[in-house]
Design a protein around this motif. Structure first.
Motif, PDB file in Angstrom:
ATOM      1  N   PHE A 162       0.814  -1.213   0.000  1.00  0.00           N
ATOM      2  CA  PHE A 162       0.000   0.000   0.000  1.00  0.00           C
ATOM      3  C   PHE A 162       0.848   1.262   0.000  1.00  0.00           C
ATOM      4  N   GLY A 163       2.151   1.141   0.212  1.00  0.00           N
ATOM      5  CA  GLY A 163       3.005   2.312   0.351  1.00  0.00           C
ATOM      6  C   GLY A 163       3.425   2.473   1.801  1.00  0.00           C
ATOM      7  N   THR A 164       4.233   3.482   2.044  1.00  0.00           N
ATOM      8  CA  THR A 164       4.718   3.721   3.400  1.00  0.00           C
ATOM      9  C   THR A 164       3.663   4.484   4.193  1.00  0.00           C
ATOM     10  N   PHE A 165       3.388   3.985   5.383  1.00  0.00           N
ATOM     11  CA  PHE A 165       2.296   4.531   6.187  1.00  0.00           C
ATOM     12  C   PHE A 165       2.695   5.780   6.962  1.00  0.00           C
ATOM     13  N   PHE A 166       2.078   6.893   6.621  1.00  0.00           N
ATOM     14  CA  PHE A 166       2.132   8.089   7.458  1.00  0.00           C
ATOM     15  C   PHE A 166       0.712   8.430   7.897  1.00  0.00           C
ATOM     16  N   LEU A 167      -0.059   7.384   8.127  1.00  0.00           N
ATOM     17  CA  LEU A 167      -1.408   7.541   8.646  1.00  0.00           C
ATOM     18  C   LEU A 167      -1.306   7.857  10.129  1.00  0.00           C
ATOM     19  N   PRO A 168      -2.309   8.574  10.666  1.00  0.00           N
ATOM     20  CA  PRO A 168      -2.348   8.704  12.131  1.00  0.00           C
ATOM     21  C   PRO A 168      -2.865   7.402  12.745  1.00  0.00           C
ATOM     22  N   GLY A 169      -2.337   6.299  12.348  1.00  0.00           N
ATOM     23  CA  GLY A 169      -2.656   4.967  12.845  1.00  0.00           C
ATOM     24  C   GLY A 169      -3.547   4.211  11.881  1.00  0.00           C
ATOM     25  N   GLY A 229      -3.735  11.092  -4.535  1.00  0.00           N
ATOM     26  CA  GLY A 229      -2.542  11.469  -5.297  1.00  0.00           C
ATOM     27  C   GLY A 229      -1.263  11.065  -4.583  1.00  0.00           C
ATOM     28  N   VAL A 230      -1.255  11.193  -3.278  1.00  0.00           N
ATOM     29  CA  VAL A 230      -0.071  10.824  -2.495  1.00  0.00           C
ATOM     30  C   VAL A 230       0.105   9.301  -2.513  1.00  0.00           C
ATOM     31  N   ALA A 231      -1.003   8.572  -2.494  1.00  0.00           N
ATOM     32  CA  ALA A 231      -0.937   7.104  -2.541  1.00  0.00           C
ATOM     33  C   ALA A 231      -0.278   6.640  -3.845  1.00  0.00           C
ATOM     34  N   ARG A 232      -0.596   7.335  -4.957  1.00  0.00           N
ATOM     35  CA  ARG A 232       0.030   6.978  -6.229  1.00  0.00           C
ATOM     36  C   ARG A 232       1.547   7.180  -6.174  1.00  0.00           C
ATOM     37  N   ARG A 233       1.994   8.029  -5.274  1.00  0.00           N
ATOM     38  CA  ARG A 233       3.428   8.293  -5.121  1.00  0.00           C
ATOM     39  C   ARG A 233       4.074   7.438  -4.026  1.00  0.00           C
ATOM     40  N   GLY A 234       3.302   6.480  -3.492  1.00  0.00           N
ATOM     41  CA  GLY A 234       3.902   5.507  -2.579  1.00  0.00           C
ATOM     42  C   GLY A 234       3.791   5.799  -1.091  1.00  0.00           C
ATOM     43  N   PHE A 235       2.921   6.741  -0.715  1.00  0.00           N
ATOM     44  CA  PHE A 235       2.771   7.059   0.709  1.00  0.00           C
ATOM     45  C   PHE A 235       1.296   7.064   1.099  1.00  0.00           C
ATOM     46  N   VAL A 236       1.020   6.558   2.285  1.00  0.00           N
ATOM     47  CA  VAL A 236      -0.350   6.560   2.774  1.00  0.00           C
ATOM     48  C   VAL A 236      -0.478   7.626   3.865  1.00  0.00           C
ATOM     49  N   ALA A 288      10.479  13.640   5.113  1.00  0.00           N
ATOM     50  CA  ALA A 288      10.739  14.612   4.039  1.00  0.00           C
ATOM     51  C   ALA A 288      10.273  14.061   2.691  1.00  0.00           C
ATOM     52  N   LEU A 289      10.475  12.751   2.472  1.00  0.00           N
ATOM     53  CA  LEU A 289      10.034  12.141   1.215  1.00  0.00           C
ATOM     54  C   LEU A 289       8.508  12.183   1.099  1.00  0.00           C
ATOM     55  N   CYS A 290       7.837  11.929   2.200  1.00  0.00           N
ATOM     56  CA  CYS A 290       6.367  11.960   2.215  1.00  0.00           C
ATOM     57  C   CYS A 290       5.864  13.385   1.960  1.00  0.00           C
ATOM     58  N   LEU A 291       6.513  14.353   2.584  1.00  0.00           N
ATOM     59  CA  LEU A 291       6.087  15.746   2.389  1.00  0.00           C
ATOM     60  C   LEU A 291       6.336  16.188   0.945  1.00  0.00           C
ATOM     61  N   ASP A 292       7.454  15.741   0.355  1.00  0.00           N
ATOM     62  CA  ASP A 292       7.719  16.050  -1.062  1.00  0.00           C
ATOM     63  C   ASP A 292       6.611  15.491  -1.951  1.00  0.00           C
ATOM     64  N   ALA A 293       6.240  14.245  -1.693  1.00  0.00           N
ATOM     65  CA  ALA A 293       5.197  13.599  -2.504  1.00  0.00           C
ATOM     66  C   ALA A 293       3.870  14.348  -2.334  1.00  0.00           C
ATOM     67  N   THR A 294       3.625  14.831  -1.122  1.00  0.00           N
ATOM     68  CA  THR A 294       2.370  15.551  -0.870  1.00  0.00           C
ATOM     69  C   THR A 294       2.382  16.905  -1.584  1.00  0.00           C
ATOM     70  N   ALA A 295       3.528  17.590  -1.538  1.00  0.00           N
ATOM     71  CA  ALA A 295       3.631  18.883  -2.233  1.00  0.00           C
ATOM     72  C   ALA A 295       3.455  18.698  -3.742  1.00  0.00           C
ATOM     73  N   ASP A 296       4.065  17.644  -4.299  1.00  0.00           N
ATOM     74  CA  ASP A 296       3.909  17.361  -5.741  1.00  0.00           C
ATOM     75  C   ASP A 296       2.439  17.158  -6.086  1.00  0.00           C
ATOM     76  N   THR A 297       1.757  16.393  -5.252  1.00  0.00           N
ATOM     77  CA  THR A 297       0.332  16.121  -5.483  1.00  0.00           C
ATOM     78  C   THR A 297      -0.466  17.425  -5.478  1.00  0.00           C
ATOM     79  N   ILE A 298      -0.180  18.263  -4.501  1.00  0.00           N
ATOM     80  CA  ILE A 298      -0.927  19.514  -4.365  1.00  0.00           C
ATOM     81  C   ILE A 298      -0.656  20.438  -5.574  1.00  0.00           C
ATOM     82  N   ARG A 299       0.603  20.495  -6.008  1.00  0.00           N
ATOM     83  CA  ARG A 299       0.917  21.324  -7.197  1.00  0.00           C
ATOM     84  C   ARG A 299       0.131  20.818  -8.407  1.00  0.00           C
TER      85      ARG A 299
END
Ligand SMILES: *Cc1c(COP(=O)(O)O)cnc(C)c1O
Length: 366
Positions: free
Chosen positions: A4-11, A316-323, A350-361
């Motif tokens: 599913f990608g790397t989990f940055f879920l709040p649980g 969008g973030v999930a497509r980049r490998g982060f949950v 930092a990698l997760c935040l980069d993926a999130t910023a890319d998605t938002i852009r």
């Protein structure tokens, strides 16, 4: 990283490989010396996490089970519930569902419930207990506990703390702050799989618990107290998860709890700075939902401009490998949440935040 990608879920949060592998060990009988040694190892790992000399109860349930236990076994009398988000609202609903006379104070999701509001309620009548959510996972707001506990005890009221996204990630001083019941779940800042809940009760709480007549059976903390001193649980525990807990307790001890708190502070501050930079770069009103000075070290809810939906960002973030997490409850589409907790490092965040910023852009360019 899972399928599913790397989990940055709040649980649930990302679980270390060797902690997962610990669960492959064969079963053992839950009455007997080998089990008791395993349970003692778990106590050694968890006591420093809760900063307590009291035993740590281990419940084979999710955290909600111990929220219910905290209410059921509290001394008889009405319960005052501090509400500032979805989980503190749940705590109040549990008190009602357990048949307790319940009063809610607060209600504003944008802040911690102010102490003077609590004090005026306490002045009006006596409450057996107050419920509070330390780190409100729906909003990312942190409620300061030491002053609250001192206030409540002036009125002879017990303090029941849901620190599900606090314990193991932000400072919790169960003994020094004189908290009466502190509970957490395995799948949040402790970075274990879901399925266990851990709690500590003060001696005062447990002495009064025998007067609570509707304790029920599965979550009877008087029984938990009796068994924990024998390094046992009242009923069959989730043994595989106990193996994992023993190993993770040793990881946490090696890191030290103070270093773990500091790592979470670093990740929270990184996330706040990232939100600021996103706002500056895009000119859109992105902001940290929780107020300055009352922010959790483990989870950040980010408020979105009206043109964006939390769900689209999560996808969008999930497509980049982060949950990451969508908004919760009434903040479902107006926010999204990043769980920067558990065993994550600032580098991985930092990698997760980069993926999130890319998605938002990408979403803003549409
Ligand atoms: C996740 C969470 C809960 C519920 O935990 P479960 O393990 O799903 O029962 C309760 N309170 C808070 C603050 C949480 O973050």
């Amino acid at each position: 990283m899972s399928d599913f990608g790397t989990f940055f879920l709040p649980g649930p949060t990302e679980v270390r490989r060797d902690v997962l592998e610990a669960m492959l060990a064969p079963m053992l009988p839950h009455r007997g010396a080998i089990f008791e040694a395993l349970f003692a190892r778990i106590q050694d790992g968890l006591r420093p996490v809760f900063r307590t000399t009291r035993p740590v109860y281990v419940s084979s349930s999710s955290a909600t089970g111990l929220m219910e236990a905290a209410i059921r076994c509290a001394a008889p009398g009405p319960i005052l519930c501090m509400v500032n988000g979805a989980f503190s609202e749940r705590f109040a609903n549990i008190a009602l569902a357990c048949g307790r006379e319940t009063r809610v104070v607060g209600g504003d999701w944008h802040q911690a419930v102010p102490l003077d509001v609590v004090e005026s309620a306490l002045r009006e009548r006596r409450y057996a207990a107050i419920t509070v959510v330390h780190s409100e996972t729906s909003t990312g707001t942190l409620t300061s506990l030491p002053e609250l506990a001192a206030l409540a005890h002036q009125y002879d009221t017990a303090v029941l703390v849901d620190s599900v996204t606090g314990v193991g990630g932000v400072p919790v001083e169960t003994d020094a702050w004189d908290l009466d019941f502190v509970l957490t779940g395995s799948q949040k800042a402790l970075a274990l799989p879901p399925g266990l809940a851990f709690g500590v009760a003060s001696q005062r709480y447990i002495d009064q618990a025998s007067q609570a007549t509707a304790r029920g059976l599965y979550f009877d903390m008087v029984e938990f107290e009796e068994f924990v001193h024998k390094n046992q649980t009242p009923s069959t525990p989730a043994i595989s998860l106990l193996y994992a807990t023993a190993v993770q307790g040793e990881h946490i001890a090696r890191e030290t709890i103070e270093a773990r708190w500091a790592r979470h502070t670093t990740m929270a501050e990184m996330t706040h700075a990232w939100v600021r930079s996103l706002r500056e770069e895009t000119g859109e009103p992105f902001c940290v939902y929780a107020p300055d000075h009352a922010r959790s070290g483990t989870v950040t809810a980010i408020a979105l401009p009206a043109t964006l939906k939390g769900d689209d960002i999560v996808k969008g973030v999930a497509r980049r490998g982060f949950v990451i997490g969508g908004g919760y409850g009434k903040l479902k589409s107006s926010t999204f949440r990043i769980g920067h907790m558990g065993d994550h490092t600032p580098d991985r965040l930092a990698l997760c935040l980069d993926a999130t910023a890319d998605t938002i852009r990408e979403l803003l360019a549409k």
